[in-house]
Design a protein around this motif. Structure first.
Motif: not given
Length: 455
Positions: A74-90
């Motif tokens: 979750v932290r890595a996805l947020r640091d990469q400004n990934a898609d919101v759907g991926l962050i929510v899924s994680a």
């Protein structure tokens, strides 16, 4: 079922023509057993099962590692400004992790067993061309497995047949007929539809399996039908298709189609519109409600009339008895709803258990009461209690929750290898023997003829 038979064979009489598909299914199963892609699926599920088994060696440590791994993702996805759907899924994956070691052990043990089961050829299903699991001419283990499978099949058939004769909501139906002739007609129609239902079940299994093997296996994940995704969103444990080996094609071992969903998904599987699935669901709900209605009326009437009013005579007007019956019906319905909400098991074992209970409690006494004049009230009550007691004891003795705190009171192993859902195999003869013995003991002695004395 008729539509599938007409679509595949050009004849809607499914119980008569479905045998033509058995040879085709056998050929497709042989090809799947030799398929390298299917072997890759087996290896993938085996790795998963071994991973869960490794986690169970140190549950607390494995749970903490899984939590840490999910947090880092979750932290890595947020640091990469990934898609919101991926962050929510994680984030959902992090929240869905077990809360403590006990729940983690329970979940991972269940998933380990499921993956080990699916890490077998054809997803753990036996060849459809053979009557039972195992091999009568194979190794000792295979011969034992074959014998146990055949024995349990015959035991289940016995419980279904005898249990149908003792279902309370079927027995009370015949008392509503206005005459003996009407009751006989009702019995004849009941037997006709029951036979039609039982004969259609194996046809359904064959036709659905052929449809899955012919149209789903080998298709691309990008071209999967919409109904598959829709039903998967309803409950992933009942229907799921996962690209385990990563080849982009659907393999037979990657399809998980739960038994509870087969009836609802069959219309769309056969190409019928979604509205037919709605009609099937409505029919199933109507059947469930009618069955529950008959059983609730039987239970409430028996409790109030036979036990409360007739068992110990009380001053109660008909209006009071009717009101008390309604309150009793509501209490029984709420108790049944509470048990159903706990989901103690899948629906099929519970339904099969009801047939065993009805067979053990009612059929022996019913048969003796019709064909043997020597049956007494005490013998009938003792036979019902004995048959029901044996069946309930055998079923409860193999419930894992009960074995944890009352294992010393319960049976250690299966009797003759018979599964608990077929407990009627033991309950029916027990009830019959006890009813006969107690009736002979409690039968009043015949009156002696009067002899006139002559002086």
């Amino acid at each position: 079922v008729s539509w599938l038979a007409y679509k595949q064979l050009g004849n809607p009489m499914a119980p008569l023509v479905y045998g033509a598909q058995l040879g085709k299914i056998a050929d497709m199963e042989e090809r799947l057993l030799d398929s390298p892609a299917e072997h890759q699926v087996v290896v993938a599920y085996l790795r998963r099962a071994q991973d869960f088994e490794a986690r169970l060696q140190d549950v607390e440590g494995a749970l903490e590692r899984e939590r840490q791994k999910a947090r880092e993702r979750v932290r890595a996805l947020r640091d990469q400004n990934a898609d919101v759907g991926l962050i929510v899924s994680a984030s959902r994956e992090l929240v869905s992790l077990p809360r403590d070691a006990a729940s983690a052990r329970e979940r991972w043990t269940r998933e380990m067993r499921e993956n080990y089961e699916r890490a077998r050829p054809l997803g753990g299903l036996p060849l459809h061309s053979q009557a039972f699991a195992g091999d009568p001419n194979g190794s000792p283990h295979e011969r034992k497995e074959y014998e146990l499978a055949r024995r349990n099949f015959l035991a289940l058939m016995f419980c279904l047949m005898v249990g149908t004769a003792g279902l309370p909501h079927l027995l009370t139906r015949y008392y509503t007929a206005p005459s003996v002739a009407a009751a006989r007609t009702s019995v004849a129609w009941s037997l006709f539809f029951i036979a039609l239902l039982y004969l259609s079940a194996p046809a359904l299994a064959v036709l659905v399996k052929f449809e899955v093997m012919q149209n789903l296996v080998g298709s691309s994940f990008e071209t999967l039908p919409n109904w598959l995704a829709q039903w998967a969103r309803v409950d992933a444990s009942l229907l799921s298709v996962e690209d385990v080996n990563g080849d982009g094609l659907v393999q037979f071992g990657e399809i998980r189609l739960g038994a509870d969903l087969i009836m609802l998904a069959t219309p769309e599987l056969g190409g019928l519109p979604y509205v037919v699935s709605g009609l099937v669901a409505a029919g199933g709900l109507a059947a469930a409600l009618s069955t529950a209605d008959g059983l609730l009326l039987t239970i409430s009437n028996a409790l109030v009339r036979d036990l409360y009013y007739r068992g110990a005579p009380r001053e109660a007007s008909p209006e009071q008895r009717v009101i008390l019956t309604k309150f009793t019906l509501l209490s029984v319905a709420l108790a049944a709803a509470f048990v159903a909400a706990l989901k103690p098991a899948e629906i099929l074992p519970l339904v099969s258990a009801s047939f065993s209970l009805a067979a053990s409690a009612f059929v022996p006494v019913m048969v003796l009461g019709i064909f043997w004049r020597g049956t007494t009230r005490q013998g009938a009550v003792a036979g019902m209690l004995a048959g029901l007691g044996i069946a309930v004891y055998y079923m409860l003795s193999h419930v894992p929750v009960l074995r944890t705190w009352a294992g010393w009171l319960l049976a250690d192993r299966l009797w003759f290898g018979i599964q608990p859902i077929s407990a009627g195999v033991f309950g029916v003869p027990a009830g019959l023997i006890v009813a006969v013995v107690v009736s002979r003991i409690t039968r009043p002695a015949p009156a002696l003829p009067l002899v006139r004395s002559e002086m």
